[in-house]
Design an enzyme around this catalytic site. Structure first.
Site, short mmCIF file in Angstrom:
data_model
loop_
_atom_site.label_atom_id
_atom_site.label_comp_id
_atom_site.label_asym_id
_atom_site.label_seq_id
_atom_site.Cartn_x
_atom_site.Cartn_y
_atom_site.Cartn_z
N HIS A 1 12.56 84.01 52.25
CA HIS A 1 12.66 82.61 52.16
C HIS A 1 13.08 82.06 53.39
O HIS A 1 14.22 82.28 53.79
CB HIS A 1 13.85 82.58 51.11
CG HIS A 1 14.35 81.04 50.84
ND1 HIS A 1 15.55 80.25 50.52
CD2 HIS A 1 13.14 79.94 50.48
CE1 HIS A 1 15.45 79.06 50.43
NE2 HIS A 1 14.14 78.99 50.35
N ASN B 1 20.45 78.28 48.46
CA ASN B 1 20.00 77.25 47.52
C ASN B 1 20.88 77.26 46.26
O ASN B 1 21.44 76.47 45.86
CB ASN B 1 18.63 77.34 46.92
CG ASN B 1 17.60 76.78 47.95
OD1 ASN B 1 18.05 75.90 49.09
ND2 ASN B 1 16.32 77.14 47.90
P1 NAD Z 1 4.03 71.74 50.40
O1 NAD Z 1 3.58 70.74 49.05
O2 NAD Z 1 4.01 71.23 51.58
O3 NAD Z 1 2.87 72.91 50.29
C1 NAD Z 1 2.27 73.64 49.40
C2 NAD Z 1 0.91 73.85 49.55
O4 NAD Z 1 0.33 74.76 48.88
C3 NAD Z 1 -0.19 72.58 49.53
O5 NAD Z 1 -0.73 72.21 50.51
C4 NAD Z 1 -1.11 73.06 48.26
O6 NAD Z 1 -2.31 72.58 48.30
C5 NAD Z 1 -1.12 74.65 48.59
N1 NAD Z 1 -1.78 75.30 47.41
C6 NAD Z 1 -1.53 75.25 46.14
N2 NAD Z 1 -2.13 76.24 45.37
C7 NAD Z 1 -2.83 76.81 46.48
C8 NAD Z 1 -3.69 78.23 46.45
N3 NAD Z 1 -3.91 78.59 45.32
N4 NAD Z 1 -3.89 78.61 47.52
C9 NAD Z 1 -3.45 78.17 48.52
N5 NAD Z 1 -2.83 77.05 48.81
C10 NAD Z 1 -2.33 76.66 47.81
O7 NAD Z 1 5.14 72.88 49.80
P2 NAD Z 1 6.21 73.51 50.64
O8 NAD Z 1 7.40 72.54 50.97
O9 NAD Z 1 5.39 74.09 51.91
O10 NAD Z 1 6.73 74.65 49.72
C11 NAD Z 1 6.06 75.81 49.62
C12 NAD Z 1 7.04 76.99 48.98
O11 NAD Z 1 7.83 77.20 49.96
C13 NAD Z 1 7.45 76.56 47.78
O12 NAD Z 1 7.69 77.74 47.05
C14 NAD Z 1 8.90 76.11 48.16
O13 NAD Z 1 9.80 76.22 47.19
C15 NAD Z 1 9.32 76.87 49.21
N6 NAD Z 1 10.26 76.33 50.18
C16 NAD Z 1 10.19 75.28 50.48
C17 NAD Z 1 11.10 74.54 51.49
C18 NAD Z 1 10.88 73.17 52.02
O14 NAD Z 1 12.19 72.66 52.49
N7 NAD Z 1 10.11 72.36 51.64
C19 NAD Z 1 12.14 75.38 52.02
C20 NAD Z 1 11.96 76.73 51.78
C21 NAD Z 1 11.26 77.09 50.74
#
Ligand code: NAD
Length: 286
Positions: free
Chosen positions: A140, A190
């Site tokens: 994470h 978190n």
């Molecule tokens: P985001 O919405 O910016 O990006 C997610 C991406 O995944 C999108 O571009 C989407 O099109 C893509 N996607 C969906 N289905 C897919 C597939 N089958 N194959 C390939 N790509 C696919 O979201 P994010 O903020 O980058 O979050 C991604 C993960 O990281 C989540 O699990 C989130 O909880 C975790 N996370 C987010 C943060 C944050 O600050 N945003 C911090 C730590 C962890």
């Protein structure tokens, strides 16, 4: 274990950051998303980060070219087949993640390691859905990935100690400070921090102060680099809603429940910086 190639599923906020640090560390890296447009958006955000670093003289032009040469984009699942490690950073939705891992499990080498960047979902559930639960961990990262030092490395009761140690060392090679967390909802950060963000929205709903004043108060009063609304906009309101839903399902306590304003903003497409508007409007200069 020799790591010759790294895969990253998802080229959004987190996937592009993870792809970037792998490429910076010298690993040939492939990053995928569901459309060429989204893959290109992720590659562009890496490019823009690197060119700003060149402008600020933090890296040389040669270094920028070297890093960009290490990262490739794709929309094809099968391009992950020769990866030794695959990071998953797709949307925070268990059904989507289970589908992605089932497909990866089918096409990747049996000894490839899978790593989920989920913020709140159950690593054990995802690992159990594959034929390699001993080679499945959570990693994470924090946003923005290239700048934030911490990564939580999450094990499960099925994961191998040897794989854990390899991944823990890899995190250091990626320039991160790892901590060991167990697979409990929200892991360390978190678990402690999500209620703070939800409380900020509830304070706004109750009329305690404006978005601007709550942010200013928390920054100046506690020395936080960002206020809660700036942070919600940075991390994405859709992701924060998904996290709150998972927490509430797990604990059934009101403090974890998503406030009505958060739900409505996501319904209205106000997802934060990524959609141009959240608690602040990024289409005008803030
Ligand atoms: P985001 O919405 O910016 O990006 C997610 C991406 O995944 C999108 O571009 C989407 O099109 C893509 N996607 C969906 N289905 C897919 C597939 N089958 N194959 C390939 N790509 C696919 O979201 P994010 O903020 O980058 O979050 C991604 C993960 O990281 C989540 O699990 C989130 O909880 C975790 N996370 C987010 C943060 C944050 O600050 N945003 C911090 C730590 C962890």
């Amino acid at each position: 274990m020799e790591i010759k190639k790294i895969g990253v599923m998802g080229a959004g906020i987190m996937g592009s950051g993870i792809g970037q640090i792998c490429a910076v560390a010298g690993y040939p890296t492939i990053m995928s998303d569901i459309s060429t447009e989204l893959v290109n958006k992720g590659l562009a955000s890496i490019g823009s980060f690197l060119s700003k670093s060149v402008e600020k003289k933090k890296i040389t032009l040669d270094e920028e070219h070297r890093v960009l040469g290490n990262i490739q984009g794709t929309t094809r699942f099968t391009d992950m087949s020769d990866c030794d490690m695959v990071f998953e950073a797709v949307v925070e939705n268990i059904d989507v993640k289970l589908k992605v891992f089932a497909e990866l499990d089918r096409i990747c080498k049996p000894d490839a390691v899978f790593l989920s960047n989920t913020s709140s979902l159950c690593i054990t559930q995802m690992a159990a859905g594959t034929k390699r639960p001993e080679r499945f961990l959570g990693t994470h990262f924090f946003n923005p990935v290239p700048l934030m030092k911490l990564v939580e490395v999450i094990d499960t009761m099925m994961s191998s100690k040897e794989v854990f140690d390899i991944v823990y060392e890899l995190m250091k090679r990626l320039g991160k400070e790892p901590v060991h967390a167990h697979d409990k909802t929200g892991f360390i950060v978190n678990r402690l921090f999500s209620t703070y963000l939800l409380d900020a929205i509830r304070a706004l709903e109750e009329g305690v102060g404006t978005v601007e004043d709550i942010d200013k108060a928390m920054k100046l009063g506690l020395g936080h680099p960002m206020g809660p609304f700036e942070l919600l906009d940075l991390t994405g309101l859709d992701t924060n809603l998904a996290i709150a839903n998972t927490f509430y399902e797990e604990f059934r306590e009101r403090r974890f429940a998503p406030p009505p304003t958060l739900r409505r903003m996501v319904m209205a497409g106000r997802l934060g910086r990524k959609s141009g508007r959240g608690f602040y409007d990024y289409t005008k200069s803030k």
